[in-house]
Design a protein around this motif. Sequence first.
Motif, PDB file in Angstrom:
ATOM      1  N   CYS A 203       0.827  -1.204   0.000  1.00  0.00           N
ATOM      2  CA  CYS A 203       0.000   0.000   0.000  1.00  0.00           C
ATOM      3  C   CYS A 203       0.864   1.258   0.000  1.00  0.00           C
ATOM      4  O   CYS A 203       0.590   2.212  -0.740  1.00  0.00           O
ATOM      5  CB  CYS A 203      -0.939  -0.001   1.204  1.00  0.00           C
ATOM      6  N   VAL A 204       1.884   1.269   0.837  1.00  0.00           N
ATOM      7  CA  VAL A 204       2.788   2.424   0.887  1.00  0.00           C
ATOM      8  C   VAL A 204       3.476   2.604  -0.463  1.00  0.00           C
ATOM      9  O   VAL A 204       3.573   3.720  -0.998  1.00  0.00           O
ATOM     10  CB  VAL A 204       3.814   2.254   2.017  1.00  0.00           C
ATOM     11  N   GLN A 205       3.956   1.505  -1.031  1.00  0.00           N
ATOM     12  CA  GLN A 205       4.624   1.555  -2.335  1.00  0.00           C
ATOM     13  C   GLN A 205       3.655   2.015  -3.421  1.00  0.00           C
ATOM     14  O   GLN A 205       3.984   2.874  -4.252  1.00  0.00           O
ATOM     15  CB  GLN A 205       5.171   0.174  -2.686  1.00  0.00           C
ATOM     16  N   GLY A 206       2.452   1.454  -3.425  1.00  0.00           N
ATOM     17  CA  GLY A 206       1.472   1.806  -4.452  1.00  0.00           C
ATOM     18  C   GLY A 206       1.095   3.265  -4.410  1.00  0.00           C
ATOM     19  O   GLY A 206       1.006   3.925  -5.449  1.00  0.00           O
ATOM     20  N   ARG A 207       0.885   3.789  -3.220  1.00  0.00           N
ATOM     21  CA  ARG A 207       0.546   5.211  -3.121  1.00  0.00           C
ATOM     22  C   ARG A 207       1.729   6.079  -3.562  1.00  0.00           C
ATOM     23  O   ARG A 207       1.546   7.096  -4.231  1.00  0.00           O
ATOM     24  CB  ARG A 207       0.126   5.573  -1.701  1.00  0.00           C
ATOM     25  N   ALA A 208       2.945   5.665  -3.205  1.00  0.00           N
ATOM     26  CA  ALA A 208       4.131   6.412  -3.621  1.00  0.00           C
ATOM     27  C   ALA A 208       4.274   6.411  -5.139  1.00  0.00           C
ATOM     28  O   ALA A 208       4.709   7.407  -5.732  1.00  0.00           O
ATOM     29  CB  ALA A 208       5.378   5.820  -2.970  1.00  0.00           C
ATOM     30  N   TYR A 209       3.903   5.310  -5.782  1.00  0.00           N
ATOM     31  CA  TYR A 209       3.975   5.234  -7.243  1.00  0.00           C
ATOM     32  C   TYR A 209       2.932   6.128  -7.906  1.00  0.00           C
ATOM     33  O   TYR A 209       3.096   6.521  -9.056  1.00  0.00           O
ATOM     34  CB  TYR A 209       3.749   3.799  -7.711  1.00  0.00           C
ATOM     35  N   GLY A 210       1.817   6.399  -7.190  1.00  0.00           N
ATOM     36  CA  GLY A 210       0.764   7.228  -7.752  1.00  0.00           C
ATOM     37  C   GLY A 210      -0.568   6.532  -7.924  1.00  0.00           C
ATOM     38  O   GLY A 210      -1.511   7.116  -8.470  1.00  0.00           O
ATOM     39  N   PHE A 211      -0.685   5.283  -7.473  1.00  0.00           N
ATOM     40  CA  PHE A 211      -1.987   4.611  -7.513  1.00  0.00           C
ATOM     41  C   PHE A 211      -2.962   5.335  -6.585  1.00  0.00           C
ATOM     42  O   PHE A 211      -2.575   5.795  -5.506  1.00  0.00           O
ATOM     43  CB  PHE A 211      -1.857   3.151  -7.096  1.00  0.00           C
ATOM     44  N   THR A 212      -4.208   5.413  -6.994  1.00  0.00           N
ATOM     45  CA  THR A 212      -5.208   6.102  -6.189  1.00  0.00           C
ATOM     46  C   THR A 212      -5.869   5.186  -5.164  1.00  0.00           C
ATOM     47  O   THR A 212      -6.475   5.658  -4.201  1.00  0.00           O
ATOM     48  CB  THR A 212      -6.297   6.718  -7.096  1.00  0.00           C
TER      49      THR A 212
END
Length: 277
Positions: A203-212
Amino acid sequence: MTAEAGPKLHHVRSALFVPGGRQGALDKAAGLAADMIVVDLEDAVAPDAKRGARAIAADAIRGGFGGDKLIALRINAAGTDWHNGDLELLDGLPVDYAVLPKVGDPDAVDALNGRLSVPVLAMIETAAAIYAARAIAAMEPVAGLLAGTNDLALDLGVRAGPGREGLELALQTIVLAGAAARKPVFDGVCNRLDDADMLERQCVQGRAYGFTGKTLIHPGQIETANRLFAPDEAELDRADALIEASKGGAARFRGEMIEDLHVIEARKLLARAGRRA
């Protein structure tokens, strides 16, 4: 069929796949805190149960899932024995979105022209789809993209590591495609149901990548996704203070140089949390 990627979809943090043929799971979904329920007629239903699952899924969708949850139905892919029947089921069914798996190119979406009355969430699950992601995201019927990480890893021949090594480029390409089209993008599922640390890292990685937001496969994953794909109080307080401090143009704020783009970013953060600047 026109896309409607409005504020509600942009604000979805958690999208829970629920097996379309499991009455108990569908009943339970009404009391869950997921932002979107994705009733699944594809991977979650065995081949010999797919036709029977349609009636169960349709009854559950017509009954609703409580609150203001968005509702989507994942149908079976084009070329399968169940695709046309799933499309017929969608006609008149009160869903917000149709999730279309195995979208490899824009032709897969064009093939639905005149057959679908709700916007599409396109699943990007193959190497070919990664190359076509920008064109797929730009299509009018497409409201957003979902990363199908399990199928992606299979198609790419990647044995993703604990940090999803080997999938980084594919994931970031999906985010780029969505951002270019100004449409939301949702990270793939975490298969490790008993590994809370891995889910949190993803989740942390996904949000950092820009996933909403993130797609999920178990109710126990909802709280983590909701928490980590939403701004926390420290982020919100900083956004409020930054907007207050900005007088237009470049300025110094807490040891950093800020400008108008940082104010725009702060306002978006507050809007995601349902707060006004």
